[in-house]
Scaffold this motif. Structure first.
Motif, PDB file in Angstrom:
ATOM      1  N   MET A   1       0.850  -1.178   0.000  1.00  0.00           N
ATOM      2  CA  MET A   1       0.000   0.000   0.000  1.00  0.00           C
ATOM      3  C   MET A   1       0.896   1.240   0.000  1.00  0.00           C
ATOM      4  SD  MET A   1      -3.116   0.905   2.545  1.00  0.00           S
ATOM      5  CE  MET A   1      -4.475   0.273   1.631  1.00  0.00           C
ATOM      6  N   ARG A   2       0.514   2.192  -0.801  1.00  0.00           N
ATOM      7  CA  ARG A   2       1.294   3.415  -0.934  1.00  0.00           C
ATOM      8  C   ARG A   2       0.715   4.513  -0.052  1.00  0.00           C
ATOM      9  NH1 ARG A   2       4.724   4.035  -5.825  1.00  0.00           N
ATOM     10  NH2 ARG A   2       5.006   5.821  -4.516  1.00  0.00           N
ATOM     11  N   VAL A   3       1.511   5.558   0.134  1.00  0.00           N
ATOM     12  CA  VAL A   3       1.107   6.663   1.009  1.00  0.00           C
ATOM     13  C   VAL A   3      -0.159   7.365   0.508  1.00  0.00           C
ATOM     14  CG1 VAL A   3       1.843   8.853   1.998  1.00  0.00           C
ATOM     15  CG2 VAL A   3       3.439   6.967   1.878  1.00  0.00           C
ATOM     16  N   PRO A   4      -0.296   7.665  -0.776  1.00  0.00           N
ATOM     17  CA  PRO A   4      -1.555   8.297  -1.198  1.00  0.00           C
ATOM     18  C   PRO A   4      -2.787   7.444  -0.902  1.00  0.00           C
ATOM     19  CG  PRO A   4       0.094   8.538  -2.907  1.00  0.00           C
ATOM     20  CD  PRO A   4       0.671   7.626  -1.880  1.00  0.00           C
ATOM     21  N   ASP A   5      -2.629   6.138  -0.982  1.00  0.00           N
ATOM     22  CA  ASP A   5      -3.742   5.250  -0.648  1.00  0.00           C
ATOM     23  C   ASP A   5      -4.069   5.324   0.838  1.00  0.00           C
ATOM     24  OD1 ASP A   5      -3.754   4.434  -3.301  1.00  0.00           O
ATOM     25  OD2 ASP A   5      -2.382   2.765  -2.889  1.00  0.00           O
ATOM     26  N   LEU A   6      -3.040   5.395   1.662  1.00  0.00           N
ATOM     27  CA  LEU A   6      -3.258   5.521   3.105  1.00  0.00           C
ATOM     28  C   LEU A   6      -3.914   6.851   3.452  1.00  0.00           C
ATOM     29  CD1 LEU A   6       0.051   4.085   4.584  1.00  0.00           C
ATOM     30  CD2 LEU A   6      -2.225   3.107   4.743  1.00  0.00           C
ATOM     31  N   LEU A   7      -3.492   7.910   2.792  1.00  0.00           N
ATOM     32  CA  LEU A   7      -4.065   9.224   3.080  1.00  0.00           C
ATOM     33  C   LEU A   7      -5.523   9.313   2.650  1.00  0.00           C
ATOM     34  CD1 LEU A   7      -1.088  11.559   2.200  1.00  0.00           C
ATOM     35  CD2 LEU A   7      -2.001  11.016   4.457  1.00  0.00           C
ATOM     36  N   LEU A  40       5.330  13.379   7.621  1.00  0.00           N
ATOM     37  CA  LEU A  40       5.908  12.325   8.460  1.00  0.00           C
ATOM     38  C   LEU A  40       5.482  10.944   7.991  1.00  0.00           C
ATOM     39  CD1 LEU A  40       5.556  13.874  12.012  1.00  0.00           C
ATOM     40  CD2 LEU A  40       7.671  13.410  10.780  1.00  0.00           C
ATOM     41  N   LEU A  41       4.235  10.814   7.613  1.00  0.00           N
ATOM     42  CA  LEU A  41       3.749   9.537   7.103  1.00  0.00           C
ATOM     43  C   LEU A  41       4.475   9.162   5.820  1.00  0.00           C
ATOM     44  CD1 LEU A  41       1.595   7.331   7.663  1.00  0.00           C
ATOM     45  CD2 LEU A  41       0.122   8.580   6.083  1.00  0.00           C
ATOM     46  N   TYR A  42       4.636  10.118   4.937  1.00  0.00           N
ATOM     47  CA  TYR A  42       5.352   9.879   3.690  1.00  0.00           C
ATOM     48  C   TYR A  42       6.798   9.455   3.965  1.00  0.00           C
ATOM     49  CZ  TYR A  42       7.608  10.643  -0.776  1.00  0.00           C
ATOM     50  OH  TYR A  42       8.341  10.471  -1.917  1.00  0.00           O
ATOM     51  N   SER A  43       7.461  10.144   4.875  1.00  0.00           N
ATOM     52  CA  SER A  43       8.863   9.819   5.142  1.00  0.00           C
ATOM     53  C   SER A  43       9.018   8.442   5.777  1.00  0.00           C
ATOM     54  CB  SER A  43       9.503  10.886   6.025  1.00  0.00           C
ATOM     55  OG  SER A  43       8.968  10.849   7.324  1.00  0.00           O
ATOM     56  N   GLN A  44       8.053   8.028   6.577  1.00  0.00           N
ATOM     57  CA  GLN A  44       8.133   6.715   7.201  1.00  0.00           C
ATOM     58  C   GLN A  44       8.023   5.583   6.179  1.00  0.00           C
ATOM     59  OE1 GLN A  44       8.668   5.650  10.434  1.00  0.00           O
ATOM     60  NE2 GLN A  44       9.329   7.764  10.615  1.00  0.00           N
ATOM     61  N   PHE A  45       7.246   5.774   5.139  1.00  0.00           N
ATOM     62  CA  PHE A  45       7.010   4.705   4.176  1.00  0.00           C
ATOM     63  C   PHE A  45       7.877   4.775   2.934  1.00  0.00           C
ATOM     64  CE2 PHE A  45       3.166   4.371   6.666  1.00  0.00           C
ATOM     65  CZ  PHE A  45       3.002   3.005   6.738  1.00  0.00           C
ATOM     66  N   GLU A  46       8.322   5.952   2.559  1.00  0.00           N
ATOM     67  CA  GLU A  46       9.002   6.109   1.280  1.00  0.00           C
ATOM     68  C   GLU A  46      10.514   6.299   1.379  1.00  0.00           C
ATOM     69  OE1 GLU A  46       7.575   5.763  -1.714  1.00  0.00           O
ATOM     70  OE2 GLU A  46       5.621   5.407  -0.797  1.00  0.00           O
ATOM     71  N   VAL A  47      10.996   6.857   2.460  1.00  0.00           N
ATOM     72  CA  VAL A  47      12.418   7.187   2.575  1.00  0.00           C
ATOM     73  C   VAL A  47      13.131   6.042   3.288  1.00  0.00           C
ATOM     74  CG1 VAL A  47      14.060   8.857   3.476  1.00  0.00           C
ATOM     75  CG2 VAL A  47      11.855   9.626   2.630  1.00  0.00           C
ATOM     76  N   LYS A  48      14.249   5.626   2.734  1.00  0.00           N
ATOM     77  CA  LYS A  48      14.985   4.500   3.323  1.00  0.00           C
ATOM     78  C   LYS A  48      15.656   4.865   4.651  1.00  0.00           C
ATOM     79  CE  LYS A  48      14.799   1.513  -0.215  1.00  0.00           C
ATOM     80  NZ  LYS A  48      13.436   1.224  -0.421  1.00  0.00           N
ATOM     81  N   GLN A  49      16.332   6.026   4.684  1.00  0.00           N
ATOM     82  CA  GLN A  49      17.019   6.440   5.895  1.00  0.00           C
ATOM     83  C   GLN A  49      16.391   7.728   6.398  1.00  0.00           C
ATOM     84  OE1 GLN A  49      21.060   6.726   4.542  1.00  0.00           O
ATOM     85  NE2 GLN A  49      21.511   4.650   5.120  1.00  0.00           N
ATOM     86  N   ASN A  50      15.619   7.630   7.451  1.00  0.00           N
ATOM     87  CA  ASN A  50      14.967   8.799   8.022  1.00  0.00           C
ATOM     88  C   ASN A  50      15.898   9.470   9.015  1.00  0.00           C
ATOM     89  OD1 ASN A  50      12.599   8.323   6.654  1.00  0.00           O
ATOM     90  ND2 ASN A  50      11.811   6.978   8.239  1.00  0.00           N
ATOM     91  N   SER A  51      15.733  10.774   9.139  1.00  0.00           N
ATOM     92  CA  SER A  51      16.496  11.530  10.121  1.00  0.00           C
ATOM     93  C   SER A  51      15.591  12.604  10.687  1.00  0.00           C
ATOM     94  CB  SER A  51      17.735  12.150   9.490  1.00  0.00           C
ATOM     95  OG  SER A  51      17.357  13.153   8.570  1.00  0.00           O
ATOM     96  N   LEU A  52      16.034  13.209  11.755  1.00  0.00           N
ATOM     97  CA  LEU A  52      15.241  14.284  12.351  1.00  0.00           C
ATOM     98  C   LEU A  52      15.265  15.483  11.453  1.00  0.00           C
ATOM     99  CD1 LEU A  52      16.311  13.968  16.059  1.00  0.00           C
ATOM    100  CD2 LEU A  52      14.156  13.307  15.047  1.00  0.00           C
TER     101      LEU A  52
END
Length: 52
Positions: A1-7, A40-52
């Motif tokens: 499931m992709r982020v736009p679908d979740l939103l 934040l939701l997008y970064s959790q699902f799409e970005v491999k290495q998250n940072s602050l």
């Protein structure tokens, strides 16, 4: 499931209710809480290495 679908599963009215209920946009006007949540939701699902 992709982020736009979740939103799509989260209604915009529900996000605005939570923003009003918790008064998250009371002092911060430039970055709305709903946009911050979506980012934040997008970064959790799409970005491999998250940072602050």
């Amino acid at each position: 499931m992709r982020v736009p679908d979740l939103l799509k599963l989260i209604p915009e009215e529900r996000l605005s209710f939570l923003v009003d209920h918790h008064k998250t946009d009371h002092k911060v006007k430039k970055l709305p809480a709903s946009l911050l949540f979506k980012s934040l939701l997008y970064s959790q699902f799409e970005v491999k290495q998250n940072s602050l």
